[in-house]
Structures are given as C-alpha cells and as structure tokens.
Design a protein around this motif. Sequence first.
Motif, PDB file in Angstrom:
ATOM      1  N   ALA A  16       0.820  -1.207   0.000  1.00 30.39           N
ATOM      2  CA  ALA A  16       0.000   0.000   0.000  1.00 30.39           C
ATOM      3  C   ALA A  16       0.856   1.259   0.000  1.00 30.39           C
ATOM      4  CB  ALA A  16      -0.936  -0.001   1.203  1.00 30.39           C
ATOM      5  N   VAL A  17       2.013   1.200   0.655  1.00 26.68           N
ATOM      6  CA  VAL A  17       2.858   2.401   0.752  1.00 26.68           C
ATOM      7  C   VAL A  17       4.051   2.339  -0.201  1.00 26.68           C
ATOM      8  CG1 VAL A  17       2.190   2.879   3.137  1.00 26.68           C
ATOM      9  CG2 VAL A  17       4.188   1.449   2.682  1.00 26.68           C
ATOM     10  N   LEU A  18       4.042   1.352  -1.094  1.00 22.46           N
ATOM     11  CA  LEU A  18       5.188   1.171  -1.992  1.00 22.46           C
ATOM     12  C   LEU A  18       5.574   2.445  -2.770  1.00 22.46           C
ATOM     13  CD1 LEU A  18       7.213  -1.050  -2.930  1.00 22.46           C
ATOM     14  CD2 LEU A  18       5.738  -1.378  -4.902  1.00 22.46           C
ATOM     15  N   PRO A  19       4.604   3.160  -3.344  1.00 21.74           N
ATOM     16  CA  PRO A  19       4.990   4.368  -4.095  1.00 21.74           C
ATOM     17  C   PRO A  19       5.735   5.383  -3.230  1.00 21.74           C
ATOM     18  CG  PRO A  19       2.746   3.766  -4.610  1.00 21.74           C
ATOM     19  CD  PRO A  19       3.163   2.898  -3.463  1.00 21.74           C
ATOM     20  N   LEU A  20       5.339   5.492  -1.949  1.00 21.82           N
ATOM     21  CA  LEU A  20       6.027   6.426  -1.046  1.00 21.82           C
ATOM     22  C   LEU A  20       7.461   5.962  -0.823  1.00 21.82           C
ATOM     23  CD1 LEU A  20       3.145   6.866   1.573  1.00 21.82           C
ATOM     24  CD2 LEU A  20       3.641   8.257  -0.458  1.00 21.82           C
ATOM     25  N   LEU A  21       7.641   4.658  -0.637  1.00 22.50           N
ATOM     26  CA  LEU A  21       8.979   4.122  -0.398  1.00 22.50           C
ATOM     27  C   LEU A  21       9.875   4.302  -1.621  1.00 22.50           C
ATOM     28  CD1 LEU A  21       8.077   0.785   1.454  1.00 22.50           C
ATOM     29  CD2 LEU A  21       8.994   2.888   2.445  1.00 22.50           C
ATOM     30  N   THR A  22       9.343   3.951  -2.787  1.00 19.81           N
ATOM     31  CA  THR A  22      10.189   4.041  -3.986  1.00 19.81           C
ATOM     32  C   THR A  22      10.548   5.492  -4.275  1.00 19.81           C
ATOM     33  OG1 THR A  22       8.220   4.071  -5.387  1.00 19.81           O
ATOM     34  CG2 THR A  22       9.310   1.955  -5.083  1.00 19.81           C
ATOM     35  N   GLN A  23       9.663   6.411  -3.893  1.00 18.45           N
ATOM     36  CA  GLN A  23       9.972   7.820  -4.088  1.00 18.45           C
ATOM     37  C   GLN A  23      11.039   8.273  -3.096  1.00 18.45           C
ATOM     38  OE1 GLN A  23       6.799  10.620  -3.426  1.00 18.45           O
ATOM     39  NE2 GLN A  23       7.369  11.838  -5.211  1.00 18.45           N
ATOM     40  N   ALA A  24      10.862   7.853  -1.841  1.00 17.67           N
ATOM     41  CA  ALA A  24      11.797   8.265  -0.798  1.00 17.67           C
ATOM     42  C   ALA A  24      13.210   7.773  -1.100  1.00 17.67           C
ATOM     43  CB  ALA A  24      11.318   7.744   0.559  1.00 17.67           C
ATOM     44  N   PHE A  25      13.299   6.538  -1.618  1.00 18.53           N
ATOM     45  CA  PHE A  25      14.631   5.985  -1.894  1.00 18.53           C
ATOM     46  C   PHE A  25      15.035   6.155  -3.351  1.00 18.53           C
ATOM     47  CE2 PHE A  25      13.110   3.760   1.877  1.00 18.53           C
ATOM     48  CZ  PHE A  25      14.171   3.974   2.739  1.00 18.53           C
ATOM     49  N   ASP A  26      14.208   6.892  -4.096  1.00 19.62           N
ATOM     50  CA  ASP A  26      14.493   7.193  -5.485  1.00 19.62           C
ATOM     51  C   ASP A  26      14.734   5.916  -6.304  1.00 19.62           C
ATOM     52  OD1 ASP A  26      14.627   8.943  -7.569  1.00 19.62           O
ATOM     53  OD2 ASP A  26      16.800   9.229  -7.414  1.00 19.62           O
ATOM     54  N   GLN A  27      13.814   4.967  -6.155  1.00 22.79           N
ATOM     55  CA  GLN A  27      13.919   3.694  -6.884  1.00 22.79           C
ATOM     56  C   GLN A  27      12.675   3.541  -7.756  1.00 22.79           C
ATOM     57  OE1 GLN A  27      16.299   1.293  -6.835  1.00 22.79           O
ATOM     58  NE2 GLN A  27      17.643   2.419  -5.435  1.00 22.79           N
ATOM     59  N   ARG A  28      12.557   4.343  -8.777  1.00 23.75           N
ATOM     60  CA  ARG A  28      11.314   4.366  -9.547  1.00 23.75           C
ATOM     61  C   ARG A  28      11.088   3.046 -10.283  1.00 23.75           C
ATOM     62  NH1 ARG A  28      10.802   9.810 -12.802  1.00 23.75           N
ATOM     63  NH2 ARG A  28       8.692   8.998 -13.010  1.00 23.75           N
ATOM     64  N   TYR A  29      12.200   2.374 -10.608  1.00 24.43           N
ATOM     65  CA  TYR A  29      12.043   1.114 -11.324  1.00 24.43           C
ATOM     66  C   TYR A  29      11.285   0.089 -10.480  1.00 24.43           C
ATOM     67  CZ  TYR A  29      13.092  -3.275 -13.626  1.00 24.43           C
ATOM     68  OH  TYR A  29      12.982  -4.488 -14.223  1.00 24.43           O
ATOM     69  N   LEU A  30      11.552   0.147  -9.163  1.00 23.69           N
ATOM     70  CA  LEU A  30      10.887  -0.798  -8.265  1.00 23.69           C
ATOM     71  C   LEU A  30       9.371  -0.637  -8.287  1.00 23.69           C
ATOM     72  CD1 LEU A  30      12.992  -1.249  -5.015  1.00 23.69           C
ATOM     73  CD2 LEU A  30      12.427  -2.917  -6.786  1.00 23.69           C
ATOM     74  N   LEU A  31       8.922   0.584  -8.539  1.00 23.34           N
ATOM     75  CA  LEU A  31       7.478   0.806  -8.594  1.00 23.34           C
ATOM     76  C   LEU A  31       6.873   0.052  -9.776  1.00 23.34           C
ATOM     77  CD1 LEU A  31       5.011   2.110  -7.359  1.00 23.34           C
ATOM     78  CD2 LEU A  31       5.414   4.126  -8.771  1.00 23.34           C
ATOM     79  N   SER A  32       7.611   0.030 -10.890  1.00 27.07           N
ATOM     80  CA  SER A  32       7.065  -0.682 -12.046  1.00 27.07           C
ATOM     81  C   SER A  32       7.066  -2.190 -11.802  1.00 27.07           C
ATOM     82  CB  SER A  32       7.832  -0.311 -13.324  1.00 27.07           C
ATOM     83  OG  SER A  32       8.883  -1.200 -13.558  1.00 27.07           O
ATOM     84  N   VAL A  33       8.080  -2.681 -11.061  1.00 29.34           N
ATOM     85  CA  VAL A  33       8.059  -4.098 -10.666  1.00 29.34           C
ATOM     86  C   VAL A  33       6.852  -4.353  -9.763  1.00 29.34           C
ATOM     87  CG1 VAL A  33       9.266  -5.944  -9.449  1.00 29.34           C
ATOM     88  CG2 VAL A  33      10.561  -4.314 -10.823  1.00 29.34           C
ATOM     89  N   GLY A  34       6.642  -3.434  -8.823  1.00 23.69           N
ATOM     90  CA  GLY A  34       5.507  -3.557  -7.907  1.00 23.69           C
ATOM     91  C   GLY A  34       4.184  -3.575  -8.662  1.00 23.69           C
ATOM     92  N   THR A  35       4.071  -2.711  -9.657  1.00 25.73           N
ATOM     93  CA  THR A  35       2.833  -2.667 -10.443  1.00 25.73           C
ATOM     94  C   THR A  35       2.584  -4.014 -11.117  1.00 25.73           C
ATOM     95  OG1 THR A  35       3.322  -0.347 -10.876  1.00 25.73           O
ATOM     96  CG2 THR A  35       1.567  -1.347 -12.172  1.00 25.73           C
ATOM     97  N   ARG A  36       3.664  -4.573 -11.689  1.00 25.17           N
ATOM     98  CA  ARG A  36       3.501  -5.865 -12.361  1.00 25.17           C
ATOM     99  C   ARG A  36       3.101  -6.960 -11.368  1.00 25.17           C
ATOM    100  NH1 ARG A  36       8.387  -7.803 -15.296  1.00 25.17           N
ATOM    101  NH2 ARG A  36       9.442  -6.041 -14.313  1.00 25.17           N
ATOM    102  N   ILE A  37       3.721  -6.920 -10.174  1.00 24.63           N
ATOM    103  CA  ILE A  37       3.367  -7.911  -9.146  1.00 24.63           C
ATOM    104  C   ILE A  37       1.873  -7.830  -8.823  1.00 24.63           C
ATOM    105  CG2 ILE A  37       3.606  -8.468  -6.688  1.00 24.63           C
ATOM    106  CD1 ILE A  37       6.580  -7.890  -6.944  1.00 24.63           C
TER     107      ILE A  37
END
Lengths: 317, 250
Positions: A16-37
């Motif tokens: 639920a908070v993944l977008p906040l985490l990926t933004q905070a750690f500047d890991q935008r690619y991880l968000l796209s992995v999360g979306t696919r998951i």
Amino acid sequence: MQPRNMIALLLLALLAVLPLLTQAFDQRYLLSVGTRIVIWSIAAVSLNMILGYGGLVSFGHAAFFGIGGYAVGILSAEGIQNGWLQWPVALAASMLWAALVGALSLRTRGVYFIMITLAFAQLVYYLASGLEGYGGDDGLNISRSRFAGLLDLRDKATFYWLCFALLCGTLWFCGRLANSRFGTVLRGARANELRMTALGFPVFRYRLVACVIAGAFGGLAGILIANEGAYVSPAMMSWVKSGDLIVIVVLGGIGALFGPLYGAIVFFALEETLKPFLDLLHKGWGEYWQIVFGPLLVLIALHARGGMASLLRRRDG
Amino acid sequence: MVEPLLSTDRLVKHFGGLLATDDVSIDVRPGEIHALIGPNGAGKTTLVGQLTGLLAPDSGTIRFAGRDITRLPTHARVRLGLGRSFQITSVLREFSALDNVALAVQAHQGHSFRFLADVRRDRALRTAAQGGLDAVGLGARAAMPAAALSHGEQRQLEIAMALAGEPKLLLLDEPTAGMGVEESQRMVETLRGLKRSCGMLLIEHDMDAVFALADRITVLVYGRVLFCGTPDEIRRHPEVRQAYLGEDGA
C-alpha cells in the motif's frame, strides 16, 4: 486474526505504501516491478478461483490478458479513450470468452481440459497476430484509458494505487466466494464430482459460472497490463504467460486465498534478482534465470505441496 | 392398490453382446423396503445406474413419483426425491462430517448461486446438518474430517447425506458392504428407523440384513427378474434356493 493472515496483511500494508517508499529511496524502477506484481496477482487470484477451488487446470488463462488488453487497445485505436466505456466492454468480452471456452472445455476432464483451454488461448493469440490493422505481430501502441477529472493513469503512483485497490477488491471477493455456498459447491465438486451430482448439484453449471467470474478478473488484469505499458501485443497472451500464471499459483499455494500474492511476489522478486546476479557472473547469463528458477520449483513441488502459503502456516504452528 | 413410488417397465440395457438388464419390471411402494438380490454379475449395479441416471436404458421406461424420469439427468432426479448411497463409500474426504451433511442440506435448499454470505455462519444450515448427523449417531464426530472416520461411520455419514435431501426414496447400494457384524447391525437399526420417512430399494449381499429389513425381495439372475415375493416366499422358493441361497437355504 490468524497469524498467517497477519503476514498477508503486512505484505499488503507494505504494498500500500510502496509508491512512497520508492519515491523516498528514489527507486522508480521498483514501482514498475511492484505494479507488475500487483496486476499479475489479480490474474493469479482469478486463476486460483478455478484451478485452486475448482480443481480445473486452465492452461489458457493468458487469453484473458489478451482479450482485456486488446479490447482496450482496439477501442483506443478507434478513438474511444473513455475508460467508463472501455473497461465494461473489455470485461464483458472476457466473460463472454470465458463462457464460450467453459461451455466447451468443461465437457472434458483432466489432460483434455488442459489441452482445450490451451488450444483456445492459442486461437486468440494467432488471431491477434493476424490483426494487421492493429499492429499484427508487432503490437499496438495505445493511449491510456481516460477517467476525466477522476484519475490520471499516466501518473505512475496513481496507476499503481488503482491496481492495488483493485487487487484488494479481488482478494476480498475471492475470500468471500471461497466460503460462500457457491464456493463450497465448487470445492466439493473438486473433491468428489460424482458425489456432488448425486446430491443434486448440476456441477457443470457451477463450474461454468466460476469460469465466467474468473474470466472477468482475468480480463481486468488484461486491462491493467494494457494501461501499464500503454501497449498491447500478442506476446502478452503467449502460452508461456499461461504457464507463468500456473507456476505462480502453484508456488504460492493452490487454493490458498493469499497464495497467488505470495507466488507473484516470489516469482518477480526472483526474476529481478537472479537476472542481474547471473549477468554479474557472466554477461548474458541473466536471460537464463529460469535455469535456477526451475529446480527451485521442483523443490517446492516435492517438499512443500501447499506452496508458500503452507510454509508460512507451518512456521506459525 | 397404492401407486408405486418407483417403477420400471420392461427395462433393457445391452453392453455390446451382453444383456445386462433383460426386460426388468420392478416397483417400490411408498414406505416399503424392497430388496434386490442376486449373484455377482446379475446386473444389479447396471440397474441402479439406470435408476440414478448414470446410464441410459436401451428401451423401457422408469417412473418415479408419478413422472417419467427415463431421460432426466441425475441431479434432476435427486431434486425429485430420489436419493442414493454408493456401493463404494463416497464422501468428501477432506470436508468435515458436518460440512458433508451441510452440503447435502444446501443441495436441497435450491440453487447455490450465492457468492458472498459465509456458509460457516449460516446457523439454519449448520443446525440442520447437525440434526442429520445426530440422526445416524454421528453427532459427536461433526468436526472430524470425513477421511478420519471409520469405514462404518463413513457409511453412516453417507446415509445422513442422502437423508438431508428429504428423499421420497433411497437407493442403497450395499450399505453394509465391508462392515463388521456390529457395524452391520447398527446400519440395519438406522435403516429400520428410517422406514417410516421414505421408501428404500436395497441392494445387498448380506442376507441377514436383507431378511431383517425387506418387505419384498426381488431376485435378479443374468439381468432377468427370477422371482419377486415376500421374504417367506423367497425362503420357500426352490429355484431361488438353488440359484442363489445355496443348497441349505437361509
């Protein structure tokens, strides 16, 4: 609250908070992995409804990716970008397809059922390849569905949260379904079809309805995939994807509510870590990550019949 | 004469060259226990298959509760009140005893296209299912998985499931098969207690059970009805004694 559900809820909270985490750690690619998951989890929950609860091994589930996706893509190419129109059409098409395939394939059992569902999925695959007007083999770039003023799907975080909310809804529905009268009939028919018929249940009808319900959620996943990459192509419904979905369901735990979620997380986490790791060992090896993944799956099949869900349960005692 | 609950009229079924059911006309009256006996291969199972709808007869008709059911599918026959138990125990092994009966109750309550309400919280359903278990003496076993019940208990569970549909007629395919003496006696007691509520067609090898329960007995040999009569008539019938009961009689 049972402890094994606690793990699932923790995972959901994290997602639920993944977008906040990926933004905070500047890991935008991880968000796209999360979306696919998240999207694949929806599809896997859908497959789990018929495979897990119904005992029907559909080897053509990726067809719903394609039908949901292409419905959105073709409408978009024809200038209809309104999501309120696109999505219901895509869902209806998926359910119609499920009803058609179900009505024919449910007359068979076992290996024949697997083969028929695969054959139908291949039919859609080649049909899409032949759609020269809509990109043929190369696929089709589309613009994302519009929900004027309400949601902007181009925003990665917004889109992710939409997918996540839909996953939660799917899980909720599937959880209720499993313990409803309908779900009990479905599970009963998996356990002993002859007995269920002798009790007076027209088993075929119940299974057909289960297929249609699963088709709707499969189609939903297809809609989301199309919107994620703003792109549809026949590759999204190749038989390999149907196989991946079965792998995810088996990996997570057949017939366990949160199994598909566990399975999708493990599947994509392994893909994302094994690939770079193997590439590090030797350039180009990353492509063959499934050489490591395959034996892992064999181990799961041999030693943890209930998949990840049963491993977690065992630890909790 | 009372109209029979179930009747077959000149039923015929071939398997290739084998005549498994040869011109069979039998009937079961309401509240009656009618036993069907005969040596192995006499065509009892084939006949039951046609009565339940798993097999289609080549010719002849089957009537049940005033209707021609010859072409009706199995589940529709069950709905009309034709319940059955199986020759080989058939329960949902991974379901609890209570859930097994609850499903049977559910089947009887109309369609199950209800997708959201939790069956585990459906008190009416649970109470009815518990009542069914109590009726066959399995009340204390409700929470146990069916697979963990003894063979005799599983057969009792089958009866409870068949009864949940409030059948007008029960087809009992060797209900005491594989049971010890004590378990058999318990089953006979259970069935005798049910006689008031429904008619039964009893297929059975255990002659003690047959003579203890049956009002009438039909002897089937090579697919044909050899004789039909009361237990006393059967005992006296020379051909039956020779063909089936053995030289000593019963």
